[in-house]
Design a protein around this motif. Structure first.
Motif, short mmCIF file in Angstrom:
data_model
loop_
_atom_site.label_atom_id
_atom_site.label_comp_id
_atom_site.label_asym_id
_atom_site.label_seq_id
_atom_site.Cartn_x
_atom_site.Cartn_y
_atom_site.Cartn_z
N ILE A 86 67.22 -4.12 35.19
CA ILE A 86 66.78 -3.40 36.39
C ILE A 86 65.74 -2.37 35.98
CG2 ILE A 86 67.50 -2.07 38.40
CD1 ILE A 86 68.82 -4.81 38.23
N THR A 87 64.54 -2.51 36.54
CA THR A 87 63.45 -1.58 36.23
C THR A 87 62.92 -0.99 37.53
OG1 THR A 87 61.69 -3.24 36.34
CG2 THR A 87 62.86 -3.00 34.24
N LEU A 88 62.05 0.00 37.41
CA LEU A 88 61.53 0.69 38.59
C LEU A 88 60.11 1.17 38.31
CD1 LEU A 88 63.38 3.18 40.86
CD2 LEU A 88 61.32 4.00 39.69
N THR A 89 59.25 1.06 39.31
CA THR A 89 57.90 1.59 39.24
C THR A 89 57.78 2.79 40.17
OG1 THR A 89 56.91 -0.55 38.70
CG2 THR A 89 55.46 1.10 39.65
N THR A 90 57.18 3.87 39.68
CA THR A 90 57.11 5.11 40.45
C THR A 90 55.82 5.85 40.14
OG1 THR A 90 58.16 7.30 40.73
CG2 THR A 90 58.43 6.24 38.60
N ASN A 91 55.41 6.71 41.06
CA ASN A 91 54.26 7.57 40.78
C ASN A 91 54.66 8.80 39.95
OD1 ASN A 91 55.34 9.49 42.63
ND2 ASN A 91 54.09 8.71 44.31
N GLY A 92 55.95 8.96 39.72
CA GLY A 92 56.43 10.00 38.84
C GLY A 92 56.64 11.37 39.46
N ALA A 93 56.27 11.53 40.73
CA ALA A 93 56.34 12.85 41.36
C ALA A 93 57.77 13.38 41.43
CB ALA A 93 55.73 12.79 42.76
N LEU A 94 58.74 12.52 41.65
CA LEU A 94 60.13 12.93 41.79
C LEU A 94 60.98 12.52 40.58
CD1 LEU A 94 60.59 11.89 45.54
CD2 LEU A 94 60.14 14.18 44.64
N LEU A 95 60.33 12.00 39.56
CA LEU A 95 61.08 11.41 38.45
C LEU A 95 61.84 12.43 37.63
CD1 LEU A 95 61.74 8.77 37.03
CD2 LEU A 95 59.62 9.01 35.72
N ALA A 96 61.29 13.61 37.42
CA ALA A 96 61.97 14.61 36.60
C ALA A 96 63.33 14.96 37.18
CB ALA A 96 61.10 15.87 36.48
N GLN A 97 63.42 15.00 38.53
CA GLN A 97 64.69 15.35 39.18
C GLN A 97 65.67 14.19 39.22
OE1 GLN A 97 61.44 15.90 40.29
NE2 GLN A 97 61.58 17.03 42.23
N GLN A 98 65.18 12.96 39.16
CA GLN A 98 66.06 11.82 39.41
C GLN A 98 66.31 10.93 38.19
OE1 GLN A 98 65.52 9.62 43.03
NE2 GLN A 98 64.37 11.26 44.03
N ALA A 99 65.58 11.12 37.10
CA ALA A 99 65.67 10.20 35.97
C ALA A 99 67.09 10.05 35.44
CB ALA A 99 64.74 10.67 34.84
N ARG A 100 67.80 11.16 35.26
CA ARG A 100 69.12 11.10 34.66
C ARG A 100 70.12 10.33 35.53
NH1 ARG A 100 70.82 11.00 29.83
NH2 ARG A 100 69.36 12.70 29.36
N LYS A 101 70.13 10.59 36.84
CA LYS A 101 71.11 9.90 37.68
C LYS A 101 70.76 8.43 37.85
CE LYS A 101 69.14 11.39 42.16
NZ LYS A 101 69.43 12.16 43.40
N LEU A 102 69.49 8.08 37.78
CA LEU A 102 69.09 6.67 37.84
C LEU A 102 69.54 5.95 36.58
CD1 LEU A 102 65.50 7.08 39.32
CD2 LEU A 102 67.48 6.10 40.50
#
Length: 322
Positions: free
Chosen positions: A85-101
């Motif tokens: 399972i992978t995900l593509t993102t613009n990274g704007a919200l990634l710092a807040q969500q990376a760990r729970k994902l």
């Protein structure tokens, strides 16, 4: 058929000119209402049927997928299917969500990053979002174990091609994998023209002049990116050449839109309605039969035929994902 890309939303918090130009996707633009989106349970059911037909990798995309509320719930359910399972993102919200994902079962992320220079980056995302926060997201993803992080840069001649070497220099020696993507005529509103395309061979030439490169053999049939390694062992880069070196014949991908349209090509002008069949009470056998028929009857070769096959209207990248 080894890859399924699932778009979970047609919304995005950026307005990148090559994808969602602001003059089209403005405040009056009608995005899909929540009631039309596939539920997580419906997505998982469809994904399970694809896995039973041979899919080995599922990529979550958008729009910007991190705008979909409680996305980690979907990741957790998909992770039970025993596929990557992978995900593509613009990274704007990634710092807040990376760990729970990552905790939910996400294996890896791909982050779009079109420039290191903040002024260039903000012009390209067209909402004034600073590049530093995307870099923070990449670092958070790596810390959460979502690596190696792939970093994608869409190159437009005369716009951000001056960022090729700075990006290469920045990510050399890191565990991340930088990839350059030719500006594509996806959708109908991004103002594409061939003069704005910088061929991948020129990207490779520019980088190799500064940091000599050697080609890497493809890891598998259907691999989209051509891979190159730094001769001094400082990692690798990739190029994706949909315009100048089409790879239609080896395509292994299907794409599911947020409201259940199935597409066999990124450049398609229409999809196939799975949601109607799904919500009409069809059993798994009927859905599987439909999926198999769509795959077997596909004849998409847009990138190979580009020019003679140009369509007046194509599905937008923000709706179906890259």
């Amino acid at each position: 058929m080894h890859d399924l890309r699932i778009s979970v939303t047609d919304r995005c918090n950026f307005r990148c000119t090559y994808c969602m130009p602001k003059d089209v996707f403005d405040r009056d633009h009608a995005f899909l209402p929540r009631s039309e989106l596939l539920s997580f349970e419906e997505i998982v059911r469809i994904a399970r049927l694809f896995v039973e037909q041979g899919v080995r990798k599922i990529r979550i995309t958008g729009g910007e997928p991190l705008l979909r509320k409680q996305l980690e719930r979907l990741i957790e359910q998909l992770a039970r299917l025993d596929v990557e399972i992978t995900l593509t993102t613009n990274g704007a919200l990634l710092a807040q969500q990376a760990r729970k994902l990552a905790d939910a079962g996400l294996r890896r992320v791909t982050v779009s990053l079109d420039a290191l220079d903040d002024a260039v980056f903000q012009r390209m995302n067209d909402v004034g979002f600073p590049v530093g926060r995307v870099l923070e997201g990449i670092a958070a993803a790596a810390d959460a174990g979502l690596g190696p992080v792939k970093v994608n840069c869409v190159v437009k001649r005369g716009v951000n091609d001056g960022e090729i070497l700075p990006l290469a220099r920045h990510f050399r020696g890191s565990p991340h994998i930088l990839r350059f993507i030719e500006f594509m005529d996806v959708g109908s509103h991004n103002g594409w023209n061939l003069d704005a395309v910088l061929a991948s061979r020129e990207v490779i030439a520019r980088i190799s002049d500064a940091f000599p490169l050697d080609p890497i053999e493809p890891g598998y049939r259907g691999e989209v990116a051509e891979r190159w390694r730094y001769r001094d062992g400082q990692g690798e880069i990739g190029v994706i050449s949909s315009v100048t070196h089409a790879f239609c014949r080896d395509c292994t991908r299907m794409r599911l839109s947020p409201e259940g349209q199935l597409f066999t090509c990124l450049f398609a002008d229409r999809g196939h309605d799975l949601r109607g069949t799904l919500r009409g009470g069809s059993d798994d056998a009927a859905l599987t039969s439909l999926i198999r028929a769509i795959w077997r009857n596909r004849d998409d070769r847009y990138s190979e035929l580009r020019g003679e096959a140009t369509r007046a209207a194509k599905v937008e990248m923000s709706y179906i994902g890259g």
